[in-house]
Design a protein around this motif. Structure first.
Motif, PDB file in Angstrom:
ATOM      1  N   TRP A 149       0.841  -1.205   0.000  1.00 11.06           N
ATOM      2  CA  TRP A 149       0.000   0.000   0.000  1.00 11.06           C
ATOM      3  C   TRP A 149       0.871   1.249   0.000  1.00 11.06           C
ATOM      4  O   TRP A 149       0.603   2.198  -0.751  1.00 11.06           O
ATOM      5  N   SER A 150       1.921   1.254   0.805  1.00  9.65           N
ATOM      6  CA  SER A 150       2.804   2.425   0.862  1.00  9.65           C
ATOM      7  C   SER A 150       3.531   2.640  -0.467  1.00  9.65           C
ATOM      8  O   SER A 150       3.767   3.787  -0.879  1.00  9.65           O
ATOM      9  N   ILE A 153       1.055   4.305  -2.751  1.00  2.00           N
ATOM     10  CA  ILE A 153       0.922   5.718  -2.387  1.00  2.00           C
ATOM     11  C   ILE A 153       2.055   6.544  -2.993  1.00  2.00           C
ATOM     12  O   ILE A 153       1.842   7.632  -3.536  1.00  2.00           O
ATOM     13  N   ARG A 157       1.583   9.547  -5.621  1.00  3.61           N
ATOM     14  CA  ARG A 157       2.088  10.876  -5.277  1.00  3.61           C
ATOM     15  C   ARG A 157       2.978  11.409  -6.400  1.00  3.61           C
ATOM     16  O   ARG A 157       2.933  12.587  -6.751  1.00  3.61           O
ATOM     17  N   ASN A 209      -0.166   4.876   6.637  1.00  6.56           N
ATOM     18  CA  ASN A 209      -0.766   4.752   5.309  1.00  6.56           C
ATOM     19  C   ASN A 209      -2.103   5.488   5.227  1.00  6.56           C
ATOM     20  O   ASN A 209      -2.423   6.102   4.191  1.00  6.56           O
ATOM     21  N   ASP A 212      -1.175   9.196   5.007  1.00 10.74           N
ATOM     22  CA  ASP A 212      -0.615   9.508   3.691  1.00 10.74           C
ATOM     23  C   ASP A 212      -1.675   9.428   2.593  1.00 10.74           C
ATOM     24  O   ASP A 212      -1.631  10.199   1.621  1.00 10.74           O
ATOM     25  N   SER A 213      -2.620   8.505   2.734  1.00  7.64           N
ATOM     26  CA  SER A 213      -3.694   8.390   1.741  1.00  7.64           C
ATOM     27  C   SER A 213      -4.587   9.621   1.755  1.00  7.64           C
ATOM     28  O   SER A 213      -4.996  10.129   0.702  1.00  7.64           O
TER      29      SER A 213
END
Length: 228
Positions: A149-150, A153, A157, A209, A212-213
């Motif tokens: 997931w990271s 992201i 980004r 996460n 950040d999301s």
């Protein structure tokens, strides 16, 4: 004069090798200085691709450490620290070496780096899955999923901002390696502690996460509203 030349050389190397990405991690300066120190010392026969392979083999050694720790003695987990160091060496120097030698392949290197990172984290996660006891094996799956997931992201980004960053605030891959090394050492000293520490790190990664999301969605919304 000699000192000024050294400073100029350092600045030149930094500008050439780190201009393609933004770093915000705690160990940024120490890591950057170490990389600049090592780059001129890499033998000519060692290519960036070879360093990428070396980094993946480092993750493989962490996997092996978990296997040996499961079937022989948990002291073998300390081999994982060597594996993490090898992984850092390969993963941190491969792309930087290409830029240092003026032979970068931006998109090839970008794609290869993401693939190698994913393979590496799967190896580490699978190794912990083998080592984990009973119901705590779910933590290994959760850790790999959250790390994936990271990665997603960071790619989104990059797409939205055109600025590539592999860090989540003050924490990046290097800090994560130190955390995993700490967990391995603690498990050798206090067997069974890994379940709690790995669970804690997984929860923290989940929270990071989520944050950040939300930031990513805000960036996307801002870009949509300000498009020509």
């Amino acid at each position: 004069m000699g000192k000024e030349t050294l400073l100029e050389d350092y600045s030149t190397i930094v500008q050439r090798t780190f201009s393609d990405r933004k770093r915000t991690n705690i160990l940024k300066r120490a890591e950057q200085s170490t990389i600049v120190f090592l780059l001129p010392k890499v033998p000519e026969f060692i290519s960036p691709n070879l360093l990428t392979l070396l980094g993946t083999l480092g993750s493989g050694l962490v996997f092996l450490a978990f296997v040996l720790g499961t079937y022989l003695a948990n002291g073998y987990l300390l081999l994982g620290i060597i594996g993490l160091a090898i992984n850092w060496l390969g993963d941190s120097l491969d792309g930087r070496l290409a830029y240092y030698r003026n032979i970068p392949r931006r998109w090839y290197g970008f794609a290869l780096d993401i693939i190698a990172d994913w393979i590496g984290i799967v190896l580490i996660g699978f190794g912990y899955y083998i080592y984990a006891q009973n119901d705590t094996q779910i933590v290994a799956f959760a850790f790999v999923a959250l790390y994936g997931w990271s990665i997603i992201i960071s790619q989104l980004r990059y797409k939205i901002t055109n600025e590539y960053s592999i860090d989540s605030g003050f924490v990046g891959p290097t800090e994560l390696r130190f955390i995993i090394a700490f967990i391995l050492i603690t498990e050798v000293l206090f067997e069974g502690s890994i379940a709690y520490l790995a669970g804690l790190i997984t929860v923290i990664l989940f929270v990071i996460n989520i944050i950040d999301s939300l930031k990513l969605l805000k960036l996307g919304d801002f870009k949509d509203k300000n498009q020509d």
